[in-house]
Design an enzyme around this catalytic site. Structure first.
Site, mmCIF file in Angstrom:
data_model
loop_
_atom_site.group_PDB
_atom_site.id
_atom_site.type_symbol
_atom_site.label_atom_id
_atom_site.label_comp_id
_atom_site.label_asym_id
_atom_site.label_seq_id
_atom_site.Cartn_x
_atom_site.Cartn_y
_atom_site.Cartn_z
ATOM 1 C CD GLU A 130 18.002 1.183 9.802
ATOM 2 O OE1 GLU A 130 17.621 1.113 8.462
ATOM 3 O OE2 GLU A 130 19.235 0.279 10.376
ATOM 4 C CB VAL A 133 13.874 5.009 5.463
ATOM 5 C CG1 VAL A 133 13.158 4.426 4.029
ATOM 6 C CG2 VAL A 133 14.078 6.392 5.476
ATOM 7 C CB ILE A 137 13.319 -2.628 6.140
ATOM 8 C CG1 ILE A 137 12.076 -3.687 5.716
ATOM 9 C CG2 ILE A 137 14.283 -3.345 5.044
ATOM 10 C CD1 ILE A 137 11.233 -2.977 4.359
ATOM 11 N N GLY A 188 -6.347 -1.971 9.707
ATOM 12 C CA GLY A 188 -5.586 -0.399 9.971
ATOM 13 C C GLY A 188 -4.523 -0.097 9.291
ATOM 14 C CD GLU A 191 -2.131 7.326 10.504
ATOM 15 O OE1 GLU A 191 -3.532 7.031 11.601
ATOM 16 O OE2 GLU A 191 -2.166 6.353 11.021
ATOM 17 C CG ASP A 202 5.147 8.045 4.462
ATOM 18 O OD1 ASP A 202 5.213 8.313 6.319
ATOM 19 O OD2 ASP A 202 5.114 7.029 3.731
ATOM 20 C CE LYS A 206 8.183 6.283 5.881
ATOM 21 N NZ LYS A 206 6.994 4.786 5.443
ATOM 22 N N GLY A 309 4.219 -0.469 11.683
ATOM 23 C CA GLY A 309 3.585 -2.143 13.299
ATOM 24 C C GLY A 309 4.371 -1.335 14.357
#
Length: 457
Positions: A130, A133, A137, A188, A191, A202, A206, A309
């Site tokens: 979960e 992606v 959420i 933050g 990267e 990225d 996904k 996060g």
């Protein structure tokens, strides 16, 4: 007092997400036990360096560098290491031992998903993902379970928080891409090497996962078309605002008909696109993510929230841990992935979309007709045309007067140009791209300043 059986949980990785998962497992053990009917015992945390500083104060005796020993003694393995290797080897080791695996590793799933799902199916284990992606959420379970009886036609997703933060800053504050990227780093959200984010890598990983799940067919990562945001300019963002639109990096997964064969196919692609400010995705600000799903029966659905996060993503990971633990309590084999439809993946050239093309053209009679002819020859129909007031290009000399003050500008060798903003009707991507090349080669076109796809209508 109720006596619960123990389920042994091994954690691989103790970064920002892993540390929060470990903390919550230790702090909320009683609550998890009452939900599951079994107690979750964190038997260890495998890391590369047991002495490395961490955000969360965790018991030192839990740390080890021997991941294999942890895996072989666990009922549930949580992989939060990131990267492809050695994560792939550890996940296969866990599945082959009969353990259920929870992972947030999008790169691993996008490149080796079929192999891992097959390994899980062979032994009756379950692979949960979960958090892979869109962070916190819940999108995987709705696609896999809640909408399994529906026909998903299209997914539009903002699935990378870094790029959404950057594009949002450019729109709201007027920053350039480099300035917005610097701000993202300070807060933050980016990267030290932001290539995976701003290059669209990225989001492409996904998109491969979402498309495979939504269309019940394997969509390899190398079949996902990818463009990042590195070429987006402040001028493009400003022009979008004037047109009541906004630029977003979108992951698009679409069921479509192959224009050549008439057969059904699917497309997965990632690129920056214009969407109207009236579209729900236009209101996704900052580093948030959102996934907009269009299905035949349920209609339009939108999933919105924190896309990253430590503690937020830990929420999604722990939801999978609870599901895996409940399965152990109830018994029975894991549910296999439904990727057997075998729908072909179409190349980007077969996609039907719309373009907004901004041209600098010579300000002379017949230019508009010449541009229209190029578009017509390419099979592209024009929906809208906007023309700006002509300007002068070329060297500019500021003449001084007798008092040394600046005088009227003198344009030496300048060429009068006008700007055309052309909105096209829907056409095949291949035809649109070829038409842009033809425009660039035309004598009446001075420069092509912007080409953006239009989505969300």
């Amino acid at each position: 007092m109720i006596e619960y059986r123990n389920l042994r949980v091994a954690l691989l990785g103790a970064g920002s997400v892993g540390s929060q998962v470990a903390r919550l497992l230790l702090e909320q053990g009683d609550e998890f036990a009452s939900r599951i009917g079994a107690r979750l015992e964190l038997v260890g945390i495998a890391v590369r360096d047991v002495d490395a500083p961490r955000d969360v104060d965790l018991p030192r005796h839990l740390f080890t560098t021997d991941a294999s020993s942890l895996i072989l003694g666990a009922d549930i393995v949580v992989e939060l290491m990131g990267g492809v290797e050695p994560a792939r080897g550890y996940v296969l080791e866990a599945l082959n031992s009969g353990a259920d695996v929870i992972t947030a590793n999008k790169a691993l799933l996008a490149t080796h998903g079929p192999e891992l799902f097959e390994a899980a199916e062979q032994v009756g284990a379950q692979l949960y993902y979960e958090a892979a992606v869109a962070g916190a959420i819940p999108i995987i379970r709705p696609l896999r379970d809640s909408l399994a009886g529906d026909r998903i036609n299209r997914i539009l997703g903002i699935v990378n928080g870094t790029t959404n933060f950057i594009l949002d800053r450019m729109d709201v504050t007027g920053e350039t891409l480099q300035d917005a990227l610097a701000t993202a780093g300070e807060r933050g959200y980016a990267e030290a090497d932001p290539t995976a984010d701003i290059g669209g890598y990225d989001a492409a990983q996904k998109a491969a996962i979402l498309a495979s799940l939504a269309f019940h067919t394997t969509v390899p990562l190398d079949r996902v078309y990818r463009e990042g945001i590195t070429s987006i300019t402040k001028q493009q963002v400003d022009a979008a605002r004037e047109a009541n639109a906004v630029i977003k990096l979108l992951a698009i997964c679409e069921r479509m008909t192959d224009p050549e064969t008439g057969e059904e196919g699917v497309s997965a692609r990632v690129y920056p696109a214009l969407i109207s400010r009236d579209h729900p995705l236009a209101a996704v600000h900052g580093a948030h993510n959102a996934v907009f799903v269009q299905s035949a029966a349920a209609g339009d659905l939108m999933f919105y929230g924190a896309g990253a996060g430590g503690v937020e993503t830990a929420s999604a990971v722990l939801g999978d841990v609870v599901s895996a633990a409940r399965r152990h309590v109830v018994g029975g084999p894991g549910v296999a992935e439904s990727t057997h439809a075998g729908i072909p993946v179409l190349d980007i050239g077969r996609v039907v979309t719309r373009y907004q093309i901004t041209l600098d053209v010579a300000d002379q009679p017949g230019v508009l007709a010449a541009v229209a002819r190029i578009l017509s020859d390419g099979g592209v129909s024009v929906e809208t045309v906007q023309q700006s007031v002509p300007s002068l290009t070329g060297p500019v000399v500021i003449a001084g007067n007798a008092g040394g003050e600046p005088g009227a500008p003198i344009h030496g060798g300048g060429t009068a140009t006008a700007t055309l903003v052309i909105g096209t009707h829907e056409a095949e991507e291949a035809a649109l791209a070829a038409t842009v090349e033809a425009l660039a080669a035309s004598d009446v076109v001075v420069a092509i300043s912007s080409v953006l796809r239009v989505e969300g209508s």
